[in-house]
Structure formats: C-alpha cells, structure tokens
Design a protein around this motif. Sequence first.
Motif, short mmCIF file in Angstrom:
data_model
loop_
_atom_site.label_atom_id
_atom_site.label_comp_id
_atom_site.label_asym_id
_atom_site.label_seq_id
_atom_site.Cartn_x
_atom_site.Cartn_y
_atom_site.Cartn_z
N LEU A 60 2.10 10.69 -10.37
CA LEU A 60 3.31 10.23 -9.77
C LEU A 60 3.24 10.33 -7.52
O LEU A 60 3.07 11.46 -7.61
N GLY A 61 3.70 9.11 -7.60
CA GLY A 61 3.57 8.47 -5.93
C GLY A 61 4.52 9.66 -6.12
O GLY A 61 5.11 10.43 -6.03
N HIS A 115 7.75 5.11 -4.69
CA HIS A 115 9.24 3.99 -4.59
C HIS A 115 9.42 3.38 -6.20
O HIS A 115 10.18 3.07 -6.21
N SER A 116 8.52 3.75 -7.33
CA SER A 116 8.40 3.26 -8.91
C SER A 116 9.29 3.93 -9.49
O SER A 116 9.81 4.92 -9.26
N LYS A 117 10.46 2.95 -10.88
CA LYS A 117 11.11 3.29 -10.43
C LYS A 117 10.95 3.17 -12.34
O LYS A 117 10.80 1.99 -12.18
N VAL A 145 3.71 0.04 -6.33
CA VAL A 145 5.25 -0.47 -5.20
C VAL A 145 6.20 -0.16 -5.32
O VAL A 145 6.16 -2.00 -5.76
N SER A 146 7.42 -0.24 -5.46
CA SER A 146 8.49 -0.29 -5.93
C SER A 146 8.61 -1.29 -7.36
O SER A 146 9.59 -2.62 -6.93
N ALA A 147 8.17 -1.54 -7.64
CA ALA A 147 8.48 -1.44 -9.31
C ALA A 147 9.95 -0.68 -9.67
O ALA A 147 9.98 0.65 -9.59
N ASN A 148 10.47 -1.89 -10.72
CA ASN A 148 11.77 -1.22 -11.34
C ASN A 148 11.97 -2.12 -13.27
O ASN A 148 11.49 -2.97 -13.26
N PHE A 202 6.87 -4.50 -7.41
CA PHE A 202 7.84 -5.42 -6.62
C PHE A 202 7.56 -6.48 -7.61
O PHE A 202 8.52 -6.98 -7.41
N SER A 203 8.21 -5.44 -8.52
CA SER A 203 8.53 -6.27 -9.71
C SER A 203 9.78 -5.89 -10.52
O SER A 203 9.99 -4.53 -10.33
#
Length: 391
Positions: free
Chosen positions: A258-259, A305-307, A322-325, A339-340
Amino acid sequence: MNYILFDGPHRNNLLPFTYTRPVADIRVGIMTIREKWESYLDYTTTTVTEDYLSEKFPLVEMEANIMINASFLPNEAITGLIKNLKDNQAIFKDQDVIAFYVKEGEEHDDFSAFDAIEFEEDILKIEHTWDIFSKNGIAIEKDFEIITKNRISEPIPNTVNTINPENIFIEKGANLNFVTLNASSGPIYIGRDAEVMEGSVIRGPFALCSHSTVKLASKIYGPTTIGPHSKVGGEINNSVIFGYSNKGHDGFLGNSVLGEWCNIGADSNNSNLKNNYAEVRLWDYNTEGFAKTGLQFCGLMMGDHSKCGINTMFNTGTVVGVSANIFGSGFPRNFVPSFSWGGHGGFITYKTNKAFEVAEVVMNRRNIAFTTLDKSILEHVFEITKRFRRD
C-alpha cells in the motif's frame, strides 16, 4: 562528491507507486531506498526523476557528481566502489548500470565509452512492484543492522511476551504492553512513539515505524513493514505499507503493498493465492496487459490516496492506481485505473475536484498540508492515466 539518485529503467515497472514519487522514495525494509543510501554514504542525496515530479523532488548538481540507480539497495561493498569512482568510470551489474561519475551539465545515455567495472557480488534490486514485499525480509534485516549498530534498545516491558528478545529493538517513546513478539525468524523493530496495543501477536521480520499503531489483538506475520503514521489491525502477512495509511480493522492483507494516504475499510480482504494455485499475473503498465510474476502468492498493489469501503474483496493479484475509490459487494476487476470510482458493477471517473477535497481532509488530519504542488502532481497523473478509464 555529490550523490544523485536516478529512477533508472525499471521506473515504469514500479507503477502505480512511482506515479507520485521517485524510485528512491519507495519504502522497503525499515527505511526508504533514499534513506538507506544516505545512511551508507553519510551524505544527503537529490533526485533525477520525471519532470512533473522534479519540483517536489529537485535535483542539486555540483561540479562532480555520482549518479546512482535507485533500483539497487546499498551494501558496504557497492558503497566502497561508488565512493572511489573516477571520471569516465561506471559500475554495472549484468546489463544494468548501478552508478557512474558525471561532471556538471553532462548527460549520458550511452556508456560504451566508459571504463566499466562489473560488480560481482550479490546486491538487492527492486525492479518490480512485487519485489517490495518479496524482498522485504532481507531488507528489514539489513536495515535493522544499520539502525541498531552500537545502540541499546529501550527496555522491553515486563508484560511483553518475547521469543529471541536480543533480536528486538524498541525506540524511545514506544508503548507496548501485554503483547507477544516472536523474533525467532527475523528481527522486530518498534519505532519512536509507536504503539502496539494489547493482545497483538507479531512474528518477525517486522518493522513498525515512528508514530504508527498496531491496534488491539492484531495478528502480523513477517516479513511486514508498517511505515510511519499508519494504523493497522486484523491479520497482515508479508506486506509493506509506505506510510500515512490505515488498515485499522479486522480483515486480511497479504503479500501486498500500500502506498501513502490509503485506507482499507473494515472487514476488507484480499486473496493472495489463486484457487488453482497457479502463478499470479499482475497488470503491467508497459504492455497494458497482465504479466507473469513468477509468484504463487501475490495480493494487492494500491497506489497513493486510494481507498476501499467496508467488506471490499480483492482478487489475487489486483493493481489499484492512484486516487481510486472502491466500494460495494462483489470483486472489482484485477486492474483498477487511477481516479476510478465504483466497484464490481463498474467504474466511472473520480473527478479531481472531489478527489482533492478528500485528500485535503485526510492530510489535514495528520497536520500535513495538501499543497498546490501535490495537486499539480495528481492532476498530471489524472491526465496520463485517462486512457485506462472507460467511461
């Protein structure tokens, strides 16, 4: 002599983690690769990386410089060779350049004219994402030797049940009581102001970095690293968390990386072994397809930044950008682009304004500002990953 770490030819193999950082700032073992090199060299390093990252990770060039491939992890032998490099010399391991001498303003893509020095000894190299967890045990042991050399651990509290206590090191401010630490299969390092809550059972090699927390009754199998300012709970096996990320509840995380600024929802699990015991394939950003890993055990790779929401289930060998939810029932697909927003039923684009609102709140909770520079890096990642999104 000035030492500069460069990303090298394996940078794209280390995506999604290198979308937001140079190779040098990947954590494997207790320290990041940069921290390891600076410890061995006794010198502060700077970076050659992608243009969009260079403002946050700047280059400092001097009249004489030694460039070091950040995919390689330092040891005493290679450090000695590097410190003695002269003009027009380069050190190689097989086909990869490890380090070379360069004067200010010079650029070198062709080393044919250099005096080549072949490094014959073994050296750890991080060239694939799965190397981060699969080589983490050796890296923890080497970092443990460096960090604890000529130092005395804080006393182990009387309430702590230990096996092989001479292989346990506790920094000042750490808090642990009524836990079991088994260092028979590798060292255990508890960082400054870290906490291991009651009932937890930990088997080394294990590193809990500064200001991080292992929550009540956790079960952790080494080799595992929990980076700084993170919170973990439940069951973890052979995984690396870079820092500032949470897996704070029950659920399983195995053979995973995990980043930073990630969050794993309660009772979420990942598979690290296929039902047919076959070799695991992972998404390859170079070929834009799934590639062999040579591993039977391989879990989740999640970028910064992904969750994921509660009860999320990840298939064996899942890559999240990066930055997926991610949320909802069922298994999301094995590759979730940056960014999904969505889950098993499909994904839409996670708009940057919404993603940035979350990032700002999450980082402010740790008293760290979400800067204009951070935003510009993520905006660049959003643009260069558009082709992977389907909405």
